[in-house]
Design a protein around this motif. Sequence first.
Motif, short mmCIF file in Angstrom:
data_model
loop_
_atom_site.label_atom_id
_atom_site.label_comp_id
_atom_site.label_asym_id
_atom_site.label_seq_id
_atom_site.Cartn_x
_atom_site.Cartn_y
_atom_site.Cartn_z
N THR A 212 -0.21 4.94 -0.87
CA THR A 212 -1.49 4.85 -0.16
C THR A 212 -1.49 5.67 1.14
O THR A 212 -1.70 6.87 1.12
CB THR A 212 -1.84 3.38 0.13
N GLY B 11 -4.67 -3.93 7.09
CA GLY B 11 -4.33 -4.42 5.76
C GLY B 11 -2.96 -3.93 5.30
O GLY B 11 -2.17 -4.69 4.73
N LYS B 12 -2.68 -2.66 5.56
CA LYS B 12 -1.39 -2.09 5.18
C LYS B 12 -0.26 -2.77 5.95
O LYS B 12 0.79 -3.11 5.37
CB LYS B 12 -1.38 -0.59 5.48
N THR B 13 -0.48 -2.99 7.24
CA THR B 13 0.53 -3.66 8.06
C THR B 13 0.81 -5.06 7.55
O THR B 13 1.97 -5.49 7.44
CB THR B 13 0.08 -3.72 9.53
N ALA B 14 -0.27 -5.78 7.21
CA ALA B 14 -0.10 -7.14 6.70
C ALA B 14 0.69 -7.13 5.40
O ALA B 14 1.58 -7.98 5.19
CB ALA B 14 -1.47 -7.79 6.48
N ALA B 15 0.40 -6.18 4.51
CA ALA B 15 1.12 -6.11 3.24
C ALA B 15 2.60 -5.81 3.45
O ALA B 15 3.47 -6.40 2.80
CB ALA B 15 0.49 -5.04 2.35
N GLN B 16 2.88 -4.89 4.39
CA GLN B 16 4.27 -4.54 4.65
C GLN B 16 5.04 -5.71 5.28
O GLN B 16 6.23 -5.93 4.98
CB GLN B 16 4.34 -3.31 5.55
N CYS B 17 4.38 -6.46 6.14
CA CYS B 17 5.01 -7.65 6.72
C CYS B 17 5.30 -8.68 5.64
O CYS B 17 6.34 -9.35 5.66
CB CYS B 17 4.11 -8.25 7.81
N ALA B 18 4.38 -8.81 4.68
CA ALA B 18 4.60 -9.74 3.57
C ALA B 18 5.82 -9.32 2.75
O ALA B 18 6.66 -10.16 2.39
CB ALA B 18 3.37 -9.81 2.68
N HIS B 19 5.95 -8.02 2.49
CA HIS B 19 7.12 -7.54 1.76
C HIS B 19 8.40 -7.86 2.53
O HIS B 19 9.41 -8.29 1.94
CB HIS B 19 7.03 -6.02 1.56
N ASP C 149 8.41 2.14 2.16
CA ASP C 149 7.15 2.23 1.41
C ASP C 149 7.27 3.14 0.20
O ASP C 149 8.02 4.13 0.20
CB ASP C 149 6.05 2.74 2.33
#
Length: 226
Positions: free
Chosen positions: A196, A127-135, A192
């Motif tokens: 989290t 989930g964290k990886t997905a959020a960072q890719c979205a950013h 980041d």
Amino acid sequence: MASRAEHVKQLMEMGFPENRARKALIMTHDCGTEPALHWLIENADSPDIDAPVPESLASRSSGRVEGSSSGFVGDTVPGQPPALGVPTQPAVSVINPDGACSPGFIVGTSECKAVLVVDTSLKMSIGKTAAQCAHAAVGLVKNMHANSVPWLHAWEMEGEKTVVLKANSSAELEALEAKAQSLLLPTFMVEDAGRTEIAAGSKTVLGIAGVSEVVDQVTGRLSTLR
């Protein structure tokens, strides 16, 4: 090669006011009618589209844009499109690093792509990886819109080809960023906030975009994130 006046005439015949046509040609380094047309379309809703062109731009037909690790690289004139090592249109022109136009890649939008490189040493959750890719993706696209990248609209309309790759450290991300910027490719580095899983300031994902052949000079050896 047609003169600026001839290109202005062509744009006026398409219905654009003379001052906008002239500004579009200056802002796209006098590379022709089609790059100027892309610029006019991308900036149609800009509140300052009819603002006078700065004298520093009006006096020259090419140049480079200053940027940071989250943008473009070069000598600066704020708001001027970058002299990227990528096509100015999905056709036959490229803008070279020196700002000059020359024949180059025969480019269709399938030959342009965005790459997101994840630092796997941080061991982020899915989930964290997905959020960072979205950013990274959002930041990269915002940078390209802000700098009026001429092929951006076509890339968006053709499905926004994007691949996700992996790096082994923050140092590797920084090296990739430096190489991409040396090729005048759009970049965006995510740092980041530290709320989290990882420390504040950690560099998590690097976004790069451009012609596939040019981007591959930076990321071609990297493996796909799985």
